[in-house]
Design an enzyme around this catalytic site. Structure first.
Site, PDB file in Angstrom:
ATOM      1  N   LYS A   1       0.624  -1.114   0.097  1.00 46.11           N
ATOM      2  CA  LYS A   1       0.017   0.164  -0.005  1.00 46.11           C
ATOM      3  C   LYS A   1       0.941   1.121  -0.004  1.00 46.11           C
ATOM      4  O   LYS A   1       0.649   2.147  -0.627  1.00 46.11           O
ATOM      5  CB  LYS A   1      -0.862   0.261   1.356  1.00 46.11           C
ATOM      6  CG  LYS A   1      -2.028  -0.899   1.088  1.00 46.11           C
ATOM      7  CD  LYS A   1      -3.423  -0.453   2.250  1.00 46.11           C
ATOM      8  CE  LYS A   1      -2.507  -0.388   3.772  1.00 46.11           C
ATOM      9  NZ  LYS A   1      -2.220  -1.708   4.430  1.00 46.11           N
TER      10      LYS A   1
ATOM     11  N   ARG B   1      -9.845   1.547   8.157  1.00 48.09           N
ATOM     12  CA  ARG B   1      -9.571   0.218   8.519  1.00 48.09           C
ATOM     13  C   ARG B   1     -10.757  -0.388   9.199  1.00 48.09           C
ATOM     14  O   ARG B   1     -10.597  -1.790   9.550  1.00 48.09           O
ATOM     15  CB  ARG B   1      -8.603   0.186   9.429  1.00 48.09           C
ATOM     16  CG  ARG B   1      -7.215   0.208   8.949  1.00 48.09           C
ATOM     17  CD  ARG B   1      -6.140  -0.088   9.958  1.00 48.09           C
ATOM     18  NE  ARG B   1      -4.923   0.797   9.596  1.00 48.09           N
ATOM     19  CZ  ARG B   1      -3.811  -0.032   9.769  1.00 48.09           C
ATOM     20  NH1 ARG B   1      -3.410  -1.058   9.868  1.00 48.09           N
ATOM     21  NH2 ARG B   1      -2.919   0.962   9.024  1.00 48.09           N
TER      22      ARG B   1
ATOM     23  N   ARG C   1      11.020  -5.807   5.559  1.00 53.55           N
ATOM     24  CA  ARG C   1      10.644  -4.454   4.993  1.00 53.55           C
ATOM     25  C   ARG C   1      11.700  -3.193   5.986  1.00 53.55           C
ATOM     26  O   ARG C   1      11.783  -3.604   7.213  1.00 53.55           O
ATOM     27  CB  ARG C   1       9.351  -4.069   5.303  1.00 53.55           C
ATOM     28  CG  ARG C   1       8.897  -2.633   5.402  1.00 53.55           C
ATOM     29  CD  ARG C   1       7.661  -2.562   5.199  1.00 53.55           C
ATOM     30  NE  ARG C   1       6.750  -2.574   6.442  1.00 53.55           N
ATOM     31  CZ  ARG C   1       5.441  -2.279   6.516  1.00 53.55           C
ATOM     32  NH1 ARG C   1       4.758  -2.044   5.427  1.00 53.55           N
ATOM     33  NH2 ARG C   1       4.770  -2.481   7.650  1.00 53.55           N
TER      34      ARG C   1
ATOM     35  N   ARG D   1      10.942  -1.455  11.518  1.00 54.71           N
ATOM     36  CA  ARG D   1       9.992  -0.606  12.229  1.00 54.71           C
ATOM     37  C   ARG D   1       9.691  -1.464  13.499  1.00 54.71           C
ATOM     38  O   ARG D   1       9.649  -2.699  13.447  1.00 54.71           O
ATOM     39  CB  ARG D   1       8.596  -0.678  11.682  1.00 54.71           C
ATOM     40  CG  ARG D   1       8.212   1.041  11.449  1.00 54.71           C
ATOM     41  CD  ARG D   1       6.976   0.889  10.340  1.00 54.71           C
ATOM     42  NE  ARG D   1       5.796   0.276  10.760  1.00 54.71           N
ATOM     43  CZ  ARG D   1       4.737   0.106  10.078  1.00 54.71           C
ATOM     44  NH1 ARG D   1       4.761   0.799   8.837  1.00 54.71           N
ATOM     45  NH2 ARG D   1       3.552  -0.524  10.383  1.00 54.71           N
TER      46      ARG D   1
ATOM     47  N   ARG E   1      -1.508  -7.649  13.731  1.00 56.60           N
ATOM     48  CA  ARG E   1      -2.158  -6.760  12.628  1.00 56.60           C
ATOM     49  C   ARG E   1      -3.130  -7.361  11.653  1.00 56.60           C
ATOM     50  O   ARG E   1      -3.758  -6.936  11.100  1.00 56.60           O
ATOM     51  CB  ARG E   1      -1.051  -5.797  12.094  1.00 56.60           C
ATOM     52  CG  ARG E   1      -0.698  -4.667  12.890  1.00 56.60           C
ATOM     53  CD  ARG E   1       0.821  -4.167  12.951  1.00 56.60           C
ATOM     54  NE  ARG E   1       1.348  -3.836  11.766  1.00 56.60           N
ATOM     55  CZ  ARG E   1       2.726  -4.162  11.342  1.00 56.60           C
ATOM     56  NH1 ARG E   1       3.524  -4.697  12.084  1.00 56.60           N
ATOM     57  NH2 ARG E   1       2.923  -3.490  10.261  1.00 56.60           N
TER      58      ARG E   1
HETATM   59  P1  ADP Z   1       0.842  -1.441   8.665  1.00 56.01           P
HETATM   60  O1  ADP Z   1      -0.417  -1.318   7.386  1.00 56.01           O
HETATM   61  O2  ADP Z   1       1.792  -2.289   8.260  1.00 56.01           O
HETATM   62  O3  ADP Z   1      -0.170  -1.993  10.054  1.00 56.01           O
HETATM   63  P2  ADP Z   1       0.538   1.435   9.113  1.00 56.01           P
HETATM   64  O4  ADP Z   1       1.581   2.365   9.169  1.00 56.01           O
HETATM   65  O5  ADP Z   1      -0.574   1.841   8.356  1.00 56.01           O
HETATM   66  O6  ADP Z   1       1.117  -0.037   9.024  1.00 56.01           O
HETATM   67  O7  ADP Z   1       0.101   1.383  10.726  1.00 56.01           O
HETATM   68  C1  ADP Z   1       0.536   1.277  11.881  1.00 56.01           C
HETATM   69  C2  ADP Z   1      -0.231   1.172  13.011  1.00 56.01           C
HETATM   70  O8  ADP Z   1      -0.819   2.607  13.121  1.00 56.01           O
HETATM   71  C3  ADP Z   1      -1.375   0.168  13.099  1.00 56.01           C
HETATM   72  O9  ADP Z   1      -0.898  -1.067  13.821  1.00 56.01           O
HETATM   73  C4  ADP Z   1      -2.303   0.999  14.041  1.00 56.01           C
HETATM   74  O10 ADP Z   1      -1.604   0.727  15.404  1.00 56.01           O
HETATM   75  C5  ADP Z   1      -2.090   2.584  13.811  1.00 56.01           C
HETATM   76  N1  ADP Z   1      -2.939   2.653  12.642  1.00 56.01           N
HETATM   77  C6  ADP Z   1      -3.057   3.394  11.325  1.00 56.01           C
HETATM   78  N2  ADP Z   1      -3.859   3.804  10.894  1.00 56.01           N
HETATM   79  C7  ADP Z   1      -5.092   3.443  11.586  1.00 56.01           C
HETATM   80  C8  ADP Z   1      -6.269   3.422  11.278  1.00 56.01           C
HETATM   81  N3  ADP Z   1      -7.068   3.879  10.343  1.00 56.01           N
HETATM   82  N4  ADP Z   1      -7.212   3.155  12.712  1.00 56.01           N
HETATM   83  C9  ADP Z   1      -6.701   2.666  13.576  1.00 56.01           C
HETATM   84  N5  ADP Z   1      -5.289   2.495  13.886  1.00 56.01           N
HETATM   85  C10 ADP Z   1      -4.321   2.707  12.754  1.00 56.01           C
END
Ligand code: ADP
Ligand code: ZN
Length: 271
Positions: A17, A93, A130, A162, A173
């Site tokens: 993504k 999400r 990654r 990360r 996740r």
């Molecule tokens: P990934 O897709 O690898 O989980 P992201 O960078 O999109 O990585 O998200 C990292 C973390 O940020 C998530 O595990 C969550 O804790 C938080 N997060 C990001 N976007 C959202 C969202 N839309 N709703 C709730 N938590 C979020």
């Protein structure tokens, strides 16, 4: 001309993504809005929101819907998103977030949700390798590292593994993705706003597929962004095609074909 648009990109962790949203953002000249990057930025800056968010993020849990929605609402209210649109990465999400987004965008609504499909064993391989820039969020991997060891090519920041790319947090996740985010696919499909494409293959191959799917959907639905103000143009002008009836699932380009160019194991070879 290159139109704007209001896009959401869906896909599991490791589906690509982030990489693909950057490419879509350049192609359509729309801001890339990643809630994960925004939250990590808050944490780094030591804000109250950031400190609160960090607890959830490190263990792979979701931030409460209300908190994320408030943050996104503020971002969508900026000039660039109001005039050009956006590509949203990692949001919505949950169904509650999607409902909230619809309210924020009312009455015009979202143009399209793009679902990048990648088999779980492949995303696990990708996540393990990654690496990300701590400053600008550029994405690298152990097989395509920055030119100088772990210094970001783009900004000179430190490229790291990360905190939440540990095995336990990744599994959490992915579970949450199945439970909370997967239902959005059916939700957007029912609204006739979904295209799915395969995320297997090189980043270039995937972005070619993505742009083709977005353009295809755009022309089939008579153009994007009715009330988008184009910079230096009138509302709703642009390359709008004469209205055609809304298309069905014909635009789902689920293409898992072999990509002969693709020789890196983390991008995945079709098996
Ligand atoms: P990934 O897709 O690898 O989980 P992201 O960078 O999109 O990585 O998200 C990292 C973390 O940020 C998530 O595990 C969550 O804790 C938080 N997060 C990001 N976007 C959202 C969202 N839309 N709703 C709730 N938590 C979020
Ligand atoms: Zn950087």
């Amino acid at each position: 001309m290159i139109p704007g648009g209001r896009l959401v990109v869906l896909g599991k962790q490791g589906a690509g993504k982030g990489t693909q949203c950057v490419r879509l953002s350049h192609h359509y000249v729309i801001p890339h809005i990643s809630t994960g990057d925004m939250l990590r930025g808050e944490t780094k800056a030591g804000t109250e929101l950031g400190l609160e968010a960090q607890r959830y993020m490190d263990s792979g849990e979701l931030i409460p819907d209300g908190v994320v929605l408030a943050m996104v609402a503020q971002r969508l209210d900026q000039d660039d998103t109001r005039t050009r649109g956006f590509v949203l990465d990692g949001f919505p999400r949950t169904v509650a977030q999607a409902v909230g987004l619809d309210e924020l965008l009312s009455p015009a609504g979202l143009d399209l949700a793009v679902n990048i499909v990648v088999p779980t064993p492949l995303v696990l391989r990708r996540l393990a390798s990654r690496r990300v820039c701590e400053d600008c969020a550029a994405i690298y991997s152990t097989v395509s590292p920055p030119r100088v060891a772990w210094i970001c090519d783009a900004c000179g920041g430190e490229v790291i593994h990360r905190e939440d790319d540990t095995e336990a947090a990744i599994h959490r996740r992915l579970d949450l993705y199945e439970q909370q985010t997967q239902p959005l696919i059916a939700w957007y499909r029912r609204a006739n706003k979904l295209v799915s494409i395969s995320g297997v293959g090189s980043p270039e191959a995937v972005s070619d597929r993505l742009v083709a799917a977005v353009d295809d959907h755009r022309s089939a639905s008579g153009g994007f962004g009715a009330p988008l103000r184009t910079i230096g143009g009138a509302a709703g002008e642009s390359d709008r095609a004469p209205s055609e009836p809304e298309g069905g699932g014909a635009h789902d380009l689920l293409d898992f074909a072999d990509d002969p160019e693709d020789d890196e194991s983390v991008w995945g070879q079709s098996s």
